[in-house]
Design a protein around this motif. Structure first.
Motif, PDB file in Angstrom:
ATOM      1  N   LEU A 215      14.977  81.023  49.628  1.00 33.38           N
ATOM      2  CA  LEU A 215      16.289  80.518  49.241  1.00 33.38           C
ATOM      3  C   LEU A 215      16.934  81.343  48.131  1.00 33.38           C
ATOM      4  N   ASP A 216      16.142  82.202  47.500  1.00 34.88           N
ATOM      5  CA  ASP A 216      16.633  83.016  46.396  1.00 34.88           C
ATOM      6  C   ASP A 216      17.601  84.059  46.946  1.00 34.88           C
ATOM      7  N   LYS A 217      18.644  84.358  46.179  1.00 32.30           N
ATOM      8  CA  LYS A 217      19.607  85.370  46.594  1.00 32.30           C
ATOM      9  C   LYS A 217      20.039  86.183  45.395  1.00 32.30           C
ATOM     10  N   GLY A 218      20.992  87.046  45.568  1.00 28.59           N
ATOM     11  CA  GLY A 218      21.458  87.965  44.529  1.00 28.59           C
ATOM     12  C   GLY A 218      21.658  87.363  43.167  1.00 28.59           C
ATOM     13  N   SER A 219      22.844  86.810  42.935  1.00 29.64           N
ATOM     14  CA  SER A 219      23.133  86.182  41.647  1.00 29.64           C
ATOM     15  C   SER A 219      24.170  85.099  41.877  1.00 29.64           C
ATOM     16  N   GLY A 220      24.375  84.291  40.841  1.00 27.97           N
ATOM     17  CA  GLY A 220      25.335  83.205  40.938  1.00 27.97           C
ATOM     18  C   GLY A 220      24.669  81.889  41.300  1.00 27.97           C
ATOM     19  N   VAL A 221      25.447  80.987  41.882  1.00 28.95           N
ATOM     20  CA  VAL A 221      24.988  79.630  42.174  1.00 28.95           C
ATOM     21  C   VAL A 221      24.019  79.611  43.347  1.00 28.95           C
ATOM     22  N   ILE A 222      22.920  78.896  43.157  1.00 26.19           N
ATOM     23  CA  ILE A 222      21.948  78.628  44.224  1.00 26.19           C
ATOM     24  C   ILE A 222      21.821  77.105  44.270  1.00 26.19           C
ATOM     25  N   GLU A 223      22.381  76.507  45.302  1.00 21.00           N
ATOM     26  CA  GLU A 223      22.403  75.042  45.381  1.00 21.00           C
ATOM     27  C   GLU A 223      22.007  74.612  46.792  1.00 21.00           C
ATOM     28  N   TYR A 224      20.947  73.826  46.857  1.00 27.18           N
ATOM     29  CA  TYR A 224      20.492  73.222  48.098  1.00 27.18           C
ATOM     30  C   TYR A 224      20.233  71.751  47.794  1.00 27.18           C
ATOM     31  N   ARG A 225      21.274  70.945  47.949  1.00 31.39           N
ATOM     32  CA  ARG A 225      21.191  69.527  47.606  1.00 31.39           C
ATOM     33  C   ARG A 225      20.096  68.813  48.379  1.00 31.39           C
ATOM     34  N   ASP A 226      19.918  69.166  49.651  1.00 31.53           N
ATOM     35  CA  ASP A 226      18.900  68.503  50.473  1.00 31.53           C
ATOM     36  C   ASP A 226      17.488  68.758  49.967  1.00 31.53           C
ATOM     37  N   ARG A 227      17.318  69.807  49.152  1.00 30.94           N
ATOM     38  CA  ARG A 227      16.005  70.119  48.572  1.00 30.94           C
ATOM     39  C   ARG A 227      15.997  69.927  47.060  1.00 30.94           C
TER      40      ARG A 227
END
Length: 150
Positions: free
Chosen positions: A55-67
């Motif tokens: 789930l990790d990506k470049g930069s900025g917001v990382i949001e997975y509400r279901d998890r």
């Protein structure tokens, strides 16, 4: 010292003395808002990555509400302040890592020689706005801080 605690200021404490009695350690500190002359709403960036690698990506917001995952990522080497500061490691803000602190507490600690506070610059406006929006919309942020940041 007053200028250090302006909104968007990125600071580095040597060491940060946790008011809850946690073990003091060197810590980054981002001022999100002064909601009175005496109180700060802050986020405490960390190099601890709690994001699953898929789930990790470049930069900025990382949001997975279901998890129940809610983070803002600073990519290492990416300039984040007006004086070209960048983190040497990937660094994260988590929605639940927003706190309220007294300016006087930190002034007293500095005056007693318990800590040193280094001003690293002001977070770039577009990044600051993204972070505030992230905290307001985060599934992990407390409602109190969401209200105060609006």
């Amino acid at each position: 010292m007053h200028i250090m605690f302006e909104e968007g200021s990125l600071l580095y404490f040597e060491p940060f003395i946790f008011p809850d009695g946690g073990q003091p350690k060197n810590k980054y500190f981002l001022v999100l808002k002064r909601h009175s002359d005496h109180l700060l709403i802050v986020a405490l960036p960390t190099s601890k990555n709690h994001i699953p690698s898929e789930l990790d990506k470049g930069s900025g917001v990382i949001e997975y509400r279901d998890r129940a995952i809610s983070a803002y990522k600073f990519k290492n080497g990416e300039v984040v302040t007006d004086n070209n500061f960048s983190f040497v490691m990937d660094t994260f803000l988590y929605g639940e890592a927003v706190h309220e602190y007294s300016v006087k507490l930190f002034e007293d600690q500095v005056n007693k020689g318990l800590t040193q506070i280094h001003y690293l610059g002001s977070i770039l406006p577009e990044i600051y706005n993204d972070i505030v929006t992230f905290i307001i919309n985060s599934c992990k942020s407390r409602a109190k801080y969401k209200r105060l940041l609006r």
